[in-house]
Design an enzyme around this catalytic site. Structure first.
Site, PDB file in Angstrom:
ATOM      1  N   GLY A  76       2.217  15.852  -1.907  1.00 19.54           N
ATOM      2  CA  GLY A  76       3.024  16.125  -3.104  1.00 19.54           C
ATOM      3  C   GLY A  76       4.367  15.425  -3.010  1.00 19.54           C
ATOM      4  O   GLY A  76       4.451  14.235  -2.675  1.00 19.54           O
ATOM      5  N   SER A 105       3.590  11.004 -10.594  1.00 21.04           N
ATOM      6  CA  SER A 105       3.034  11.258  -9.261  1.00 21.04           C
ATOM      7  C   SER A 105       4.045  10.855  -8.197  1.00 21.04           C
ATOM      8  O   SER A 105       5.018  10.143  -8.479  1.00 21.04           O
ATOM      9  CB  SER A 105       1.760  10.427  -9.098  1.00 21.04           C
ATOM     10  OG  SER A 105       1.314  10.458  -7.761  1.00 21.04           O
ATOM     11  N   ARG A 158      -4.886   6.920 -12.362  1.00 20.46           N
ATOM     12  CA  ARG A 158      -4.332   8.254 -12.557  1.00 20.46           C
ATOM     13  C   ARG A 158      -5.011   8.919 -13.756  1.00 20.46           C
ATOM     14  O   ARG A 158      -5.341   8.239 -14.752  1.00 20.46           O
ATOM     15  CB  ARG A 158      -2.835   8.113 -12.826  1.00 20.46           C
ATOM     16  CG  ARG A 158      -2.054   9.403 -13.006  1.00 20.46           C
ATOM     17  CD  ARG A 158      -1.896  10.149 -11.735  1.00 20.46           C
ATOM     18  NE  ARG A 158      -0.800  11.102 -11.774  1.00 20.46           N
ATOM     19  CZ  ARG A 158      -0.660  12.068 -10.864  1.00 20.46           C
ATOM     20  NH1 ARG A 158      -1.526  12.202  -9.871  1.00 20.46           N
ATOM     21  NH2 ARG A 158       0.357  12.897 -10.931  1.00 20.46           N
ATOM     22  N   THR A 193      -3.807  16.210  -1.410  1.00 21.10           N
ATOM     23  CA  THR A 193      -4.190  14.894  -1.891  1.00 21.10           C
ATOM     24  C   THR A 193      -4.823  14.260  -0.667  1.00 21.10           C
ATOM     25  O   THR A 193      -4.874  14.873   0.393  1.00 21.10           O
ATOM     26  CB  THR A 193      -2.895  14.195  -2.379  1.00 21.10           C
ATOM     27  OG1 THR A 193      -2.443  14.867  -3.544  1.00 21.10           O
ATOM     28  CG2 THR A 193      -3.047  12.730  -2.669  1.00 21.10           C
TER      29      THR A 193
HETATM   30  N1  GLY Z   1      -0.640  15.453  -7.420  1.00 22.20           N
HETATM   31  C1  GLY Z   1       0.188  14.872  -6.440  1.00 22.20           C
HETATM   32  C2  GLY Z   1       0.810  13.595  -6.856  1.00 22.20           C
HETATM   33  O1  GLY Z   1       0.285  12.940  -7.725  1.00 22.20           O
HETATM   34  O2  GLY Z   1       1.836  13.206  -6.346  1.00 22.20           O
END
Ligand code: GLY
Length: 564
Positions: free
Chosen positions: A468, A446, A95, A375
């Site tokens: 998301g 996240s 991350r 994503t």
């Molecule tokens: N940016 C989407 C997530 O990390 O859940």
């Protein structure tokens, strides 16, 4: 190699179309499912050359950075779940981290209100990228083939170009004004004429960056010319990532989030993703109900899952954050008595208004968020039955919309996944808490949920999705579709989806998910239902009882499976 990839793109599409009636692609040995046929093909070729699932994952990740630039990335981050053929499981956190100069209130105006445009667009929105370090670390620990061989397909795709799909042409045309506004010069995504399907996207700057990574590994990105280009990009205005931030970036091998659902063992991503913990909470609740008897998307099933989801998302907002900064009470949130207590507040007859729900009080406590839906996820099983699930992101579609000049890759806008102002709903309506407030060198919360499932000790399913905040509920529904509702992997991925995230207080459902009777009954129980565009793009693989593998490639995108 180039013309080979072109013809393979069409073969894959044919393969996929042939496979999409009921069952997905079935292969005897190994499978790769990703958001783009060329990336899946790259993964299959690596496996056929003797690479293992991790080798294939590294090659697919770099290929996606080229052929799926809206979410595949060098400038973002993600999570990897790996199950070795002997059953040992590993999770890798790559991350992004906030820069050292980040501050709690950096996205608030003089009145203390969030300025979403700063956390969503341009250089300040970017966290320190983790993807390259993540791939280097995964390869170093588990890879078999040479790192250079895993990079080469991506280099060639970037340098020689590839034909964009109709969907990609549309996206690039829609983003045109953003690319002009958030870049100081031209970039590969800007074309003189409108993009159309079949146009070739050439990315020479990206090819050169990939070559530097190919030849120098981590240093090819976090040091030397690429790092200098990132820092220069920051200095063009507003950015705060420094050379030191890049040098200091680190990935973390974390203890997997593990639980059971009936005879299945679930292995998923722990914090700083909320995905694994929330999924395990939801499955623990689901296990107590006769879902198969209630049937898929019936009133009883949807009502119960929506009620479970609103409680789990309330907990998520309160308790989840970067475990290197806050104490996340994972054990307490998964405690059986705690789950039973949360379940006891669900009425079969009526929806509980979300305003009446607060986070529960899990045992042993010593002591909110929004995500964009762009994503990407890929799932891989190799011939030895090593399995990898990787979810990776720039956050928004095309991230911060800013390309690092000279380096050819997009910056993420992951800083927006922090709670800019704890307690206040963000632009997408999710509430964020203090656990996810901004601090220097911290990872933003996240929802990514790369997951691997065992059945009776053997590999069973590999899955994940973008989306998301909807990621967790899409993964949940896909698992239940197979385990409870008897669907094939492809059917499970294609089935219509719904989502409840506590706030706003409603069930989001893909258009046509509920027939009129189901909708009327749910509304009579007090649920507000909002129809919306497709939810998620699940890419998954299932081990069938005869040992063959079935792919589930989501028809909501250009996703495709390959294998042998
Ligand atoms: N940016 C989407 C997530 O990390 O859940």
């Amino acid at each position: 190699m180039f013309s080979k990839y072109l013809s393979i793109a069409f073969l894959f599409l044919l393969n996929f179309v042939a496979a999409s009636a009921g069952r997905g692609l079935i292969v005897p040995k190994a499978v790769v499912v990703s958001a783009h046929p060329l990336a899946s093909q790259v993964g299959v070729e690596i496996l056929q050359k003797g690479g293992n699932a991790i080798d294939a994952a590294v090659a697919v990740q770099f290929a996606l950075a080229v052929v799926y630039p809206s979410a595949g990335n060098l400038g973002g981050g993600g999570f990897l779940v790996f199950r070795k053929m002997d059953g040992k499981a590993f999770t890798l956190d790559f991350r992004e981290k906030s820069p050292a100069a980040a501050t709690k209130n950096m996205f608030l105006d003089d009145d203390g209100e969030p300025r979403a445009e700063l956390s969503l667009f341009g250089r300040l929105a970017a966290g320190v990228p983790g993807t390259v370090e993540g791939m280097v670390a995964a390869h170093k620990r588990f890879g078999k083939l040479k790192f250079t061989d895993l990079l080469q397909p991506a280099v060639e795709l970037a340098r020689r170009g590839f034909p964009i799909s109709a969907r990609q042409a549309n996206e690039l045309n829609n983003e045109r004004n953003n690319f002009i506004e958030y870049n100081s010069g031209s970039c590969a995504f800007l074309s003189m004429k409108a993009w159309k399907a079949g146009d070739t996207l050439y990315q020479p700057d990206l090819a050169a960056t990939l070559e530097r990574i190919r030849d120098n590994g981590r240093a090819g990105f976090y040091e030397g010319p690429t790092a200098a280009m990132i820092v220069n990009e920051m200095q063009r205005g507003g950015g705060i990532i420094t050379a030191e931030d890049l040098r200091n970036y680190n990935v973390v091998w974390r203890v997997p989030a593990v639980g059971t659902y009936k005879q299945y063992k679930i292995v998923s991503m722990p914090p700083p993703s909320s995905g694994g913990v929330a999924l395990l909470q939801l499955l623990a609740m689901a296990e107590t109900k006769p879902l198969a008897q209630w049937r898929h998307n019936s009133v009883e099933t949807v009502h119960f899952l929506a009620e479970a989801e609103r409680r789990v998302y309330a907990d998520r907002a309160e308790y989840l954050g970067d475990p290197d900064f806050v104490n996340v009470p994972i054990k307490g949130l998964l405690d059986k008595k705690y789950i039973a207590q949360r379940l006891s507040t669900i009425s079969p007859d009526s929806a509980t208004p979300s305003d009446e729900i607060v986070a529960g009080l899990p045992p042993n406590i010593r002591t909110k968020a929004h995500e964009s839906e762009e994503t990407t996820h890929f799932s891989i099983i190799d011939a030895d039955r090593n399995a990898v699930a990787v979810t990776t992101t720039l956050n928004g579609s095309y991230g911060a919309k800013t390309v690092v000049a000279g380096a050819g890759f997009l910056l993420n806008n992951e800083m927006d996944d922090f709670s800019a102002k704890p307690g206040t709903p963000n632009a997408y309506g999710l509430i964020g808490g203090a656990a996810n407030s901004i601090a220097p060198n911290k990872r933003m919360l996240s929802s990514m949920t790369p997951t691997i499932i065992e059945k009776e000790g053997k590999l069973f399913m590999v899955l994940g999705t973008p989306g998301g905040s909807t990621i967790i509920t899409s993964v949940l529904q896909t698992i239940l579709n197979v385990t409870e509702f008897g669907m094939t992997m492809q059917e499970a991925v294609a089935a219509p989806r719904f989502h409840n995230q506590w706030q706003p207080d409603r069930i989001y459902a893909e258009i046509g998910t509920f027939n009129r009777d189901v909708r009327t009954s749910l509304e009579a129980k007090g649920h507000e239902i909002t129809e919306r565009t497709p939810i998620g793009r699940v890419d998954a693989a299932l081990v069938l009882p005869d040992g063959t593998l079935e792919a589930g490639a989501d028809t909501r995108g250009d996703d495709a499976a390959g294998g042998y």
